[in-house]
Design a protein around this motif. Structure first.
Motif, PDB file in Angstrom:
ATOM      1  N   PHE A  45       0.850  -1.184   0.000  1.00 20.39           N
ATOM      2  CA  PHE A  45       0.000   0.000   0.000  1.00 20.39           C
ATOM      3  C   PHE A  45       0.883   1.230   0.000  1.00 20.39           C
ATOM      4  CE2 PHE A  45       0.474  -1.074   4.526  1.00 20.39           C
ATOM      5  CZ  PHE A  45       0.917   0.120   5.045  1.00 20.39           C
ATOM      6  N   ALA A  46       0.294   2.355  -0.391  1.00 20.70           N
ATOM      7  CA  ALA A  46       1.030   3.625  -0.414  1.00 20.70           C
ATOM      8  C   ALA A  46       0.123   4.728   0.103  1.00 20.70           C
ATOM      9  CB  ALA A  46       1.478   3.952  -1.834  1.00 20.70           C
ATOM     10  N   CYS A  47       0.725   5.665   0.834  1.00 24.65           N
ATOM     11  CA  CYS A  47      -0.042   6.778   1.403  1.00 24.65           C
ATOM     12  C   CYS A  47       0.858   7.989   1.548  1.00 24.65           C
ATOM     13  CB  CYS A  47      -0.633   6.380   2.753  1.00 24.65           C
ATOM     14  SG  CYS A  47       0.587   6.067   4.050  1.00 24.65           S
ATOM     15  N   GLY A  48       0.292   9.055   2.065  1.00 24.98           N
ATOM     16  CA  GLY A  48       1.044  10.271   2.314  1.00 24.98           C
ATOM     17  C   GLY A  48       2.217  10.029   3.245  1.00 24.98           C
ATOM     18  N   TYR A  49       3.161  10.929   3.198  1.00 22.99           N
ATOM     19  CA  TYR A  49       4.386  10.830   3.988  1.00 22.99           C
ATOM     20  C   TYR A  49       4.144  11.114   5.469  1.00 22.99           C
ATOM     21  CZ  TYR A  49       9.162  12.156   5.413  1.00 22.99           C
ATOM     22  OH  TYR A  49      10.372  12.270   6.048  1.00 22.99           O
ATOM     23  N   THR A  50       3.260  12.095   5.751  1.00 23.09           N
ATOM     24  CA  THR A  50       3.019  12.494   7.134  1.00 23.09           C
ATOM     25  C   THR A  50       1.538  12.397   7.503  1.00 23.09           C
ATOM     26  OG1 THR A  50       2.793  14.815   6.510  1.00 23.09           O
ATOM     27  CG2 THR A  50       4.984  14.082   7.216  1.00 23.09           C
ATOM     28  N   CYS A  51       1.295  12.300   8.780  1.00 23.79           N
ATOM     29  CA  CYS A  51      -0.060  12.237   9.322  1.00 23.79           C
ATOM     30  C   CYS A  51      -0.760  13.584   9.128  1.00 23.79           C
ATOM     31  CB  CYS A  51       0.005  11.891  10.808  1.00 23.79           C
ATOM     32  SG  CYS A  51      -1.605  11.797  11.617  1.00 23.79           S
ATOM     33  N   LYS A  77      -4.941   5.963  13.774  1.00 24.28           N
ATOM     34  CA  LYS A  77      -4.879   4.850  12.824  1.00 24.28           C
ATOM     35  C   LYS A  77      -5.688   5.184  11.580  1.00 24.28           C
ATOM     36  CE  LYS A  77      -4.589   1.427  16.507  1.00 24.28           C
ATOM     37  NZ  LYS A  77      -5.155   0.174  17.037  1.00 24.28           N
ATOM     38  N   PHE A  78      -5.161   4.739  10.431  1.00 24.94           N
ATOM     39  CA  PHE A  78      -5.812   5.003   9.149  1.00 24.94           C
ATOM     40  C   PHE A  78      -5.916   3.719   8.343  1.00 24.94           C
ATOM     41  CE2 PHE A  78      -3.918   8.896  10.584  1.00 24.94           C
ATOM     42  CZ  PHE A  78      -4.862   9.868  10.273  1.00 24.94           C
ATOM     43  N   SER A  79      -7.076   3.516   7.726  1.00 25.98           N
ATOM     44  CA  SER A  79      -7.291   2.393   6.825  1.00 25.98           C
ATOM     45  C   SER A  79      -6.486   2.611   5.549  1.00 25.98           C
ATOM     46  CB  SER A  79      -8.776   2.274   6.467  1.00 25.98           C
ATOM     47  OG  SER A  79      -8.951   1.445   5.337  1.00 25.98           O
ATOM     48  N   MET A  80      -5.777   1.604   5.127  1.00 21.60           N
ATOM     49  CA  MET A  80      -5.008   1.737   3.905  1.00 21.60           C
ATOM     50  C   MET A  80      -5.872   1.511   2.664  1.00 21.60           C
ATOM     51  SD  MET A  80      -2.443   2.923   5.121  1.00 21.60           S
ATOM     52  CE  MET A  80      -2.001   3.347   3.467  1.00 21.60           C
ATOM     53  N   GLN A  81      -7.080   1.001   2.828  1.00 20.67           N
ATOM     54  CA  GLN A  81      -7.979   0.850   1.686  1.00 20.67           C
ATOM     55  C   GLN A  81      -8.711   2.153   1.379  1.00 20.67           C
ATOM     56  OE1 GLN A  81      -7.861  -1.716   4.177  1.00 20.67           O
ATOM     57  NE2 GLN A  81      -6.436  -2.639   2.744  1.00 20.67           N
ATOM     58  N   THR A  82      -9.135   2.872   2.410  1.00 18.41           N
ATOM     59  CA  THR A  82      -9.967   4.063   2.204  1.00 18.41           C
ATOM     60  C   THR A  82      -9.284   5.369   2.597  1.00 18.41           C
ATOM     61  OG1 THR A  82     -10.920   3.979   4.424  1.00 18.41           O
ATOM     62  CG2 THR A  82     -12.040   2.700   2.688  1.00 18.41           C
ATOM     63  N   GLY A  83      -8.251   5.317   3.429  1.00 19.31           N
ATOM     64  CA  GLY A  83      -7.605   6.513   3.947  1.00 19.31           C
ATOM     65  C   GLY A  83      -8.332   7.102   5.148  1.00 19.31           C
ATOM     66  N   ASN A  85      -9.687   7.705   8.854  1.00 20.13           N
ATOM     67  CA  ASN A  85      -9.187   7.601  10.223  1.00 20.13           C
ATOM     68  C   ASN A  85     -10.110   6.634  10.964  1.00 20.13           C
ATOM     69  OD1 ASN A  85      -9.719   9.361  13.084  1.00 20.13           O
ATOM     70  ND2 ASN A  85      -7.670   8.658  12.647  1.00 20.13           N
ATOM     71  N   VAL A  86      -9.582   5.510  11.423  1.00 22.64           N
ATOM     72  CA  VAL A  86     -10.422   4.482  12.054  1.00 22.64           C
ATOM     73  C   VAL A  86     -10.500   4.619  13.573  1.00 22.64           C
ATOM     74  CG1 VAL A  86     -10.102   2.843  10.174  1.00 22.64           C
ATOM     75  CG2 VAL A  86      -8.550   2.770  12.132  1.00 22.64           C
ATOM     76  N   THR A  87      -9.797   5.595  14.145  1.00 28.50           N
ATOM     77  CA  THR A  87      -9.870   5.806  15.591  1.00 28.50           C
ATOM     78  C   THR A  87     -10.803   6.952  15.953  1.00 28.50           C
ATOM     79  OG1 THR A  87      -7.715   6.918  15.359  1.00 28.50           O
ATOM     80  CG2 THR A  87      -7.706   4.727  16.312  1.00 28.50           C
ATOM     81  N   GLY A  88     -11.522   7.480  14.968  1.00 31.93           N
ATOM     82  CA  GLY A  88     -12.612   8.405  15.247  1.00 31.93           C
ATOM     83  C   GLY A  88     -12.301   9.885  15.286  1.00 31.93           C
ATOM     84  N   GLU A  89     -11.080  10.301  14.957  1.00 33.74           N
ATOM     85  CA  GLU A  89     -10.754  11.724  15.042  1.00 33.74           C
ATOM     86  C   GLU A  89     -11.218  12.525  13.826  1.00 33.74           C
ATOM     87  OE1 GLU A  89      -8.292   9.394  17.707  1.00 33.74           O
ATOM     88  OE2 GLU A  89      -8.379   9.317  15.537  1.00 33.74           O
ATOM     89  N   GLY A  90     -11.591  11.868  12.743  1.00 33.44           N
ATOM     90  CA  GLY A  90     -12.166  12.571  11.604  1.00 33.44           C
ATOM     91  C   GLY A  90     -11.208  12.997  10.508  1.00 33.44           C
ATOM     92  N   TYR A  91      -9.954  12.627  10.593  1.00 33.93           N
ATOM     93  CA  TYR A  91      -8.982  12.991   9.566  1.00 33.93           C
ATOM     94  C   TYR A  91      -9.032  11.990   8.412  1.00 33.93           C
ATOM     95  CZ  TYR A  91      -7.052  16.095  13.081  1.00 33.93           C
ATOM     96  OH  TYR A  91      -6.894  17.080  14.004  1.00 33.93           O
TER      97      TYR A  91
END
Length: 118
Positions: A45-51, A77-83, A85-91
């Protein structure tokens, strides 16, 4: 609505060529953009460099048992399938497509158009 154009950038000849850290993450530059590449259960998987929250470098974080990438600063925490935020902060985290082909490993990035005109 127009579909975005995806440009594919070769990052390695094979998965074995990617030099992952012990946390199964690495950072590299693709098309002048820093990205994080990870591997979990033999899937890339690939994502942005920073949170998107506080700028923690994801390559310094880890991948949890569910395959989420975890920021080293505040453990968001972030899902790598959807991007999402799975811990509820809304990012939301920018993710990129990854393709493993016979001739190498590729990252897909949307082509940026000036004001959507071209």
């Amino acid at each position: 609505m127009n579909q975005p154009t995806i440009n594919w950038y070769k990052i390695a000849e094979s998965v074995k060529e990617l030099d992952f850290n012990s946390n199964n993450l690495l950072s590299l530059s693709v098309n002048k953009k820093k990205v994080t590449i990870g591997i979990h259960k033999e899937k890339l998987f690939a994502c942005g460099y920073t949170c998107p929250h506080a700028g923690g470098v994801f390559a310094d974080g880890h991948i949890d048992a569910m395959g989420n990438i975890v920021c080293p600063l505040h453990h968001y925490k972030f899902s790598m399938q959807t991007g999402r935020n799975v811990t509820g902060e809304g990012y939301a985290l920018k993710t990129y497509e990854v393709a493993v082909k016979e001739d190498g490993v590729y990252i897909g990035m949307e082509e940026k158009k000036l004001f959507g005109l071209f």
